[in-house]
Design an enzyme around this catalytic site. Structure first.
Site, PDB file in Angstrom:
ATOM      1  N   SER A 291     -45.972   6.206 113.859  1.00 17.36           N
ATOM      2  CA  SER A 291     -44.712   5.694 113.001  1.00 17.36           C
ATOM      3  C   SER A 291     -43.264   5.685 113.636  1.00 17.36           C
ATOM      4  CB  SER A 291     -44.874   6.332 111.754  1.00 17.36           C
ATOM      5  OG  SER A 291     -44.157   5.651 110.502  1.00 17.36           O
ATOM      6  N   LYS A 316     -49.433   3.338 114.417  1.00 20.48           N
ATOM      7  CA  LYS A 316     -49.133   2.974 112.819  1.00 20.48           C
ATOM      8  C   LYS A 316     -47.786   2.116 112.885  1.00 20.48           C
ATOM      9  CE  LYS A 316     -47.572   4.012 108.539  1.00 20.48           C
ATOM     10  NZ  LYS A 316     -46.118   3.902 107.907  1.00 20.48           N
TER      11      LYS A 316
END
Length: 377
Positions: A291, A316
């Protein structure tokens, strides 16, 4: 499956804040809490969520919110209670105070123990081998899943037992000693996101485990005066995007950090001028780098500012919209994705390191790469 979505999503909880804060910042012009709760929506909450729409203000019980998340078909959809969300923003988590990693021979090793935490009180120390968590062999699980189980978020547990369970059963072994079986009570712990050491003269290694408020300032302080820097993002599950962008800005003299798209609208995230572009920099990454940590690593890689060493990152690259429920809990749903300065999306594929390293070999290899880059004079 709903369980697998919950396992990956909540096993690395700071990923949630990356999506939430990124979208909220775009909507309100401030990187912080979701906007004020508007009147309850006229559509049924289930229909809104299924359609990917905001359910802010909906009066849902935790069980209803969990059911809606499961039915959404969204891998990254999540529900957090009011307490969980508040603790997340403060950089707190439920766990036992262990950091684990995979060794060169495939074992799951304890790499750090938080002082004063349940694991430290039980006598667990760095270097111990973690054999099992709640009866499941640790070596057969990804590291992210081991962390999820330590924090009480394993997919195999039904919702009720996940929220109620305050203990975890561990089997650990130290060297050639006999295995020890321990039952530890989970506790709400303050995340120690930044740690610093000096693996060789002039080299500062800065390990960042998540991006909570103030992390960029800690990194800036740690890097000041270093002749070379190793930025360790292994096992970093993400966090506040503002902190990730500010951390990138330490090593960039202006320019693009990332861009994100949400429902057809594209926005740019940039660094201010004046960052350090002279100090040699290596970034350590692995399958637990997710992320916002991937956003940071991708920016430094695309801008040719750092050499990435390690293994392919998690992958992600999406953003989530937060919906604040009537009880203060939060439901999040994916609304878009982000891109590196060169237009790459890590979503589903991750980032490939410039220099691949086997588990257990990355630290030494990072120092050799830095030696080849030279040091700042």
């Amino acid at each position: 499956m709903p369980g697998s979505r919950r396992r990956v999503r909540q096993g690395a909880t700071l990923t949630l804040v990356f999506g939430a804060v990124l979208f909220t910042g775009a909507a309100t012009g401030a990187w912080g809490e979701p906007p004020a709760v508007p009147p309850a929506p006229s559509m049924d909450a289930a229909a809104q969520l299924k359609a990917g729409r905001d359910v802010t203000g909906a009066d849902l019980s935790p069980q209803q919110a969990e059911a809606l998340v499961d039915a959404s078909g969204d891998r990254w959809a999540a529900y957090l209670s009011p307490q969980e969300y508040a603790e997340l923003l403060r950089g707190r988590y439920l766990g036992v105070g262990l950091t684990v990693d995979r060794t060169l021979d495939g074992a799951t090793a304890v790499t750090a123990v938080q002082p004063g935490g349940p694991a430290a009180r039980a006598g667990i120390a760095a270097g111990d081998r973690l054999l099992s968590v709640d009866g499941t062999q640790a070596d057969g699980l990804p590291v992210t899943e081991v962390v999820a189980r330590l924090r009480g978020r394993a997919a195999a547990e039904p919702t009720a037992s996940r929220s109620a369970s305050r203990t975890v059963e561990l089997t650990v072994r130290r060297g050639a000693d006999a295995p020890r079986e321990l039952v530890l009570g989970r506790a709400v712990l303050a995340a120690q996101e930044v740690s610093v050491d000096r693996p060789s003269p002039g080299v500062v290694r800065i390990a960042v485990r998540g991006f909570t408020s103030g992390v960029a300032d800690e990194v800036r302080s740690a890097a000041r005066g270093a002749q070379a820097v190793v930025l360790d993002l292994r096992g970093n599950s993400g966090g506040l995007v503002e902190e990730a962008v500010r951390t990138a800005s330490i090593f960039l003299d202006g320019g693009a950090v990332a861009a994100y798209e949400s429902r057809g609208e594209r926005r740019e995230l940039t660094a201010p001028a004046g960052g350090d572009t002279a100090t040699p920099l290596v970034v350590l990454v692995d399958g637990g780098t997710m992320s916002a940590a991937e956003l940071l690593a991708g920016a430094l890689q695309d801008r040719c500012r750092a050499v990435l060493v390690g293994a392919r990152t998690f992958g992600k690259g999406t953003v989530q919209q937060p919906s604040r429920l009537a009880d203060g809990g939060v439901v999040e749903l994916t609304v878009g994705r982000y891109y590196t300065p060169e237009g790459r999306s890590p979503d589903g594929v991750g980032l490939q390191p410039d220099v691949a390293a086997a588990p257990g070999a990355a630290d030494g290899l990072a120092l050799r790469v830095l030696a080849g880059l030279g040091t700042r004079r």
